[in-house]
Design an enzyme around this catalytic site. Structure first.
Site, PDB file in Angstrom:
ATOM      1  N   GLU A 153     -90.941 -16.665 -30.454  1.00  0.00           N
ATOM      2  CA  GLU A 153     -89.583 -16.471 -29.794  1.00  0.00           C
ATOM      3  C   GLU A 153     -89.658 -17.914 -28.881  1.00  0.00           C
ATOM      4  O   GLU A 153     -89.979 -17.750 -27.529  1.00  0.00           O
ATOM      5  CB  GLU A 153     -89.856 -15.457 -28.496  1.00  0.00           C
ATOM      6  CG  GLU A 153     -89.449 -13.777 -29.483  1.00  0.00           C
ATOM      7  CD  GLU A 153     -89.352 -12.431 -28.802  1.00  0.00           C
ATOM      8  OE1 GLU A 153     -89.614 -12.945 -27.575  1.00  0.00           O
ATOM      9  OE2 GLU A 153     -88.929 -12.313 -29.506  1.00  0.00           O
ATOM     10  N   GLU A 309     -89.677  -8.080 -34.769  1.00  0.00           N
ATOM     11  CA  GLU A 309     -89.863  -7.420 -34.055  1.00  0.00           C
ATOM     12  C   GLU A 309     -88.475  -5.942 -33.980  1.00  0.00           C
ATOM     13  O   GLU A 309     -87.893  -6.660 -34.123  1.00  0.00           O
ATOM     14  CB  GLU A 309     -89.852  -7.584 -32.836  1.00  0.00           C
ATOM     15  CG  GLU A 309     -91.331  -8.354 -32.708  1.00  0.00           C
ATOM     16  CD  GLU A 309     -91.561  -9.151 -31.281  1.00  0.00           C
ATOM     17  OE1 GLU A 309     -90.680  -8.378 -30.456  1.00  0.00           O
ATOM     18  OE2 GLU A 309     -92.113 -10.144 -31.695  1.00  0.00           O
TER      19      GLU A 309
HETATM   20  C1  GLA Z   1     -90.575  -9.313 -27.964  1.00  0.00           C
HETATM   21  C2  GLA Z   1     -92.129 -10.353 -28.012  1.00  0.00           C
HETATM   22  C3  GLA Z   1     -92.853  -9.053 -28.001  1.00  0.00           C
HETATM   23  C4  GLA Z   1     -92.836  -7.885 -26.838  1.00  0.00           C
HETATM   24  C5  GLA Z   1     -91.215  -7.694 -26.950  1.00  0.00           C
HETATM   25  C6  GLA Z   1     -91.471  -6.548 -26.351  1.00  0.00           C
HETATM   26  O1  GLA Z   1     -89.509  -9.869 -28.232  1.00  0.00           O
HETATM   27  O2  GLA Z   1     -91.889 -11.001 -28.845  1.00  0.00           O
HETATM   28  O3  GLA Z   1     -94.234  -9.942 -28.372  1.00  0.00           O
HETATM   29  O4  GLA Z   1     -92.519  -8.420 -25.801  1.00  0.00           O
HETATM   30  O5  GLA Z   1     -90.593  -8.119 -26.518  1.00  0.00           O
HETATM   31  O6  GLA Z   1     -89.961  -6.009 -26.460  1.00  0.00           O
END
Ligand code: GLA
Length: 673
Positions: A153, A309
């Site tokens: 991210e 995710e």
């Molecule tokens: C983000 C991060 C993950 C985790 C999630 C939790 O998307 O990439 O590592 O912290 O949030 O929702």
């Protein structure tokens, strides 16, 4: 059919982030057993493992990583291998204190959390490339490794950086962009408030200042930050590419405003992947989810993508973290599939016992394998396992909604006419109308070739360059239908008001310009007479100057009373609509009914709460249908429900909360509903 995601993917990717380093070996064996039970075929590992791989600067220990990759491989579980550069180790910050990112207030960011260093610090760039190279050399052709997951991210939690390294690179970036200080002074309008620069060395980052900082400078700093982050990605990507032929991605955050221009980022990755989390406060989170999924597909040019995710149930970082109820995880997952995802992954496989995310849900919750969530995970794995033939199929849309990150960055700066005007709110309002009408949407930039769309909507195009305005004017002239919402085409790429005034660059297509903005007081409403019925509006009105357009709505209440509120203009073979105010949902529905008629678009009459999207394959279409409501519904289709193998003859019955994926013969339109 084979997937465009990666050639030897035979089933929907299914799995999640996996952090085995947080667990003893006996748990690993349990993990693998349960992954197999759930049908997990891909896990992302190593994302936050830098400190455990490069234990001291330049000293590597791959033993545990070797071991877990072998264990996964023996069990038929493929690996999406992370480069851990989103979280440099303690030794890095101790050895390179100058590489810490610095806030706008001049505070260097400390250790004990996560977050990258300064994107411009040579020590960080070198260390990131070094560990990416080491990983690629060691695992680049390992049969288990099918995908590279660079960083995590980009843009959060560290994006803009005000360190000396960043300022040095910023000046170079400006020199490259403008060539001369005269050009910079002109672009930034530095005659205002005596900001004229006589030396490059005096040009600083837009750090905290006594009053509002030059918005053109802020906008350029956002562009610079985006480009520096992308350069970090490209450096790691190229280091991996030298040793591995596996596809490379980095997980985006579509629709989360992390300072990355995803149109540009998508050009750099082999596969687009996205992270998406519901906003618990939004009772119709499925609409926000659909926006993010459609945006993800769109930035990738329509190619299949991976949901890297999402959550099985509650997250832990919102004010109130609402758990997903039975079936919601499957509905969310299938909506992503319907909108083009060829992989459904979660954060994370096993809930962590320690650290800041211990209250975050997981595929395997603290309650273990008998829990509702894990049983639903197993069920989802089985469902996705029936969808092999859907891989690689594509979504078709007749409507494009403009989504321009640069325009959003500029619009979000201070001292705009009203705090009640937000780009995200306007996009959601128009998108929501289309979602309820079951009309499939792509997102696009105003400079894209839009000729394939029957309808283009610009809900929030505050910044519009002359060239992009020409493109939109041409789109209408050649037969397109364009809808533009208020506070659009206000400034050029330097955040300077267009000469000729607000909206002037779109006057050919819209037949109207804006003489004055008339924002309303908080909570005030107004009225618009639209074809005999009165629409309720709020937030904003305008004083319009018609230059050819016909008036379709007139202000009946509020500062604009008596003036045109909604206009329609024939330009060449097309039509341009302008909506100078914020109608409520019913009002927008009334306007859009007329717009659809102009564009030749027919909304699908489906029961309330049903989401239906089509993916077009080579031999068949796939109708993904989701019932978000509390009543059983029927919708017309014929084919085979791949999830149940039921034959559907004319009518699919969906129980409350249920999902279906129906293989249909190709439809005439081949598109979404
Ligand atoms: C983000 C991060 C993950 C985790 C999630 C939790 O998307 O990439 O590592 O912290 O949030 O929702």
């Amino acid at each position: 059919m084979s997937s465009a995601v990666w050639p030897d993917l035979r089933s929907m990717a299914f799995g999640g982030d996996y952090n085995p380093e947080q667990w003893p070996r006996e748990v690993w064996r349990d993990d693998v057993r349960l992954m197999r039970e759930a049908g997990v075929n891909l896990v992302s590992i190593g994302i936050f493992s830098w400190a455990l791989i490069e234990v001291r600067e330049g000293e590597f220990d791959f033993s545990w990583l070797d071991e877990i990759i072998e264990l996964l491989h023996e069990n038929g579980i493929a690996v999406d291998l992370g480069t851990p550069t989103a979280s440099p180790p303690a030794w890095f910050f101790a050895n390179h204190p100058d590489a810490r990112a610095v806030t706008a207030d001049g505070v260097p960011l400390g250790f004990g959390s996560r977050g990258m260093a300064s994107h411009s610090a040579p020590a960080y760039r070198d260390a990131a490339v070094r560990i990416a190279t080491e990983l690629a050399q060691r695992y680049g052709s390992h049969p288990a490794v099918v995908l590279w997951h660079v960083h995590n991210e980009y843009g959060v939690p560290v994006g803009e950086d005000f360190s000396d390294h960043s300022v040095r690179e910023w000046r170079l970036w400006l020199q490259e962009r403008y060539g001369t200080l005269d050009a910079l002074n002109a672009a930034w309008g530095t005659a205002f408030w005596g900001q004229h620069y006589g030396e490059w060395a005096h040009v600083g980052a837009p750090a905290t200042a006594p009053s509002v900082i030059n918005p053109a400078q802020r906008l350029d700093f956002a562009r610079f930050t985006d480009s520096q982050l992308r350069a970090c990605f490209v450096a790691e990507r190229d280091a991996i590419r030298a040793h591995s032929d596996r596809p490379i991605t980095t997980n985006f955050m579509a629709n989360q405003h992390n300072g990355c221009d995803l149109w540009a980022w998508a050009r750099e990755v082999d596969i687009v992947s996205d992270d998406h989390y519901l906003w618990a406060a939004d009772e119709e989170g499925e609409i926000g989810l659909a926006i993010a999924a459609d945006l993800t597909r769109s930035v990738g040019g329509g190619a299949p993508w991976i949901l890297m995710e999402h959550s099985t149930s509650a997250v832990n970082w919102q004010p109130r973290n609402v758990a997903k109820r039975r079936g919601e995880m499957a509905r969310n997952s299938l909506s992503h599939v319907g909108r083009g995802a060829d992989g459904i992954l979660f954060f994370q496989w096993r809930a962590g016992r320690s650290g800041a995310e211990k209250f975050h849900s997981a595929m395997l919750p603290h309650a273990g394998e008998t829990s509702r969530v894990f049983r639903e995970v197993v069920d989802l794995g089985a469902k996705l396992g029936t969808l092999d033939e859907v891989l690689g199929s594509r979504v078709h849309a007749d409507v494009a909604v403009l989504w321009d990150f640069e325009s959003f960055w500029a619009q979000d700066l201070e001292w705009r006419p009203s705090v009640d005007v937000g780009h995200a709110e306007r996009i959601r309002a128009f998108y929501e109308r289309l979602w309820r009408d079951n009309i499939t949407v792509d997102f696009a930039l105003p400079g894209h070739d839009l000729s394939g769309y029957k309808l283009v909507i610009a809900p929030a195009q505050y910044l519009l360059s002359g060239a992009d305005a020409d493109n939109l004017n041409r789109y209408v002239e050649q037969g397109g239908t364009l809808v533009v919402s208020f506070f659009s085409a206000v400034v050029d790429e330097n955040d300077a008001v267009h000469s000729g005034g607000f909206l002037a660059p779109l006057a050919p297509a819209l037949g109207v310009t804006v003489e004055e903005h008339l924002p309303l007081r908080e909570g005030d409403t107004g009225g618009v007479d639209f074809g005999g019925s009165t629409l309720t509006v709020d937030v904003w009105q305008e004083d319009l100057t018609l230059v050819g357009a016909e008036t379709r709505g007139v202000y009946t209440d509020g500062p604009g009373t008596g003036g045109a509120a909604i206009t329609r203009h024939r330009h060449g073979a097309g039509i341009g609509w302008y909506i100078s105010t914020r109608p409520d949902a019913d009002g927008l529905a009334a306007i859009m009914t007329e717009v659809y008629a102009d564009a030749g678009i027919a909304p699908a009459e489906l029961p309330t709460g049903v989401e239906a999207i089509r993916r077009r394959g080579v031999d068949a279409d796939y109708l993904v249908a989701i019932n978000h409501g509390t009543d059983a519904v029927s919708l017309p289709t014929s084919g085979v429900n791949l999830l149940t193998q039921d034959d559907i003859r004319g009518m699919l019955v969906l129980q409350p909360g249920d999902v279906a994926v129906v293989r249909e013969p190709h439809t005439a339109s081949g598109g979404g509903r």
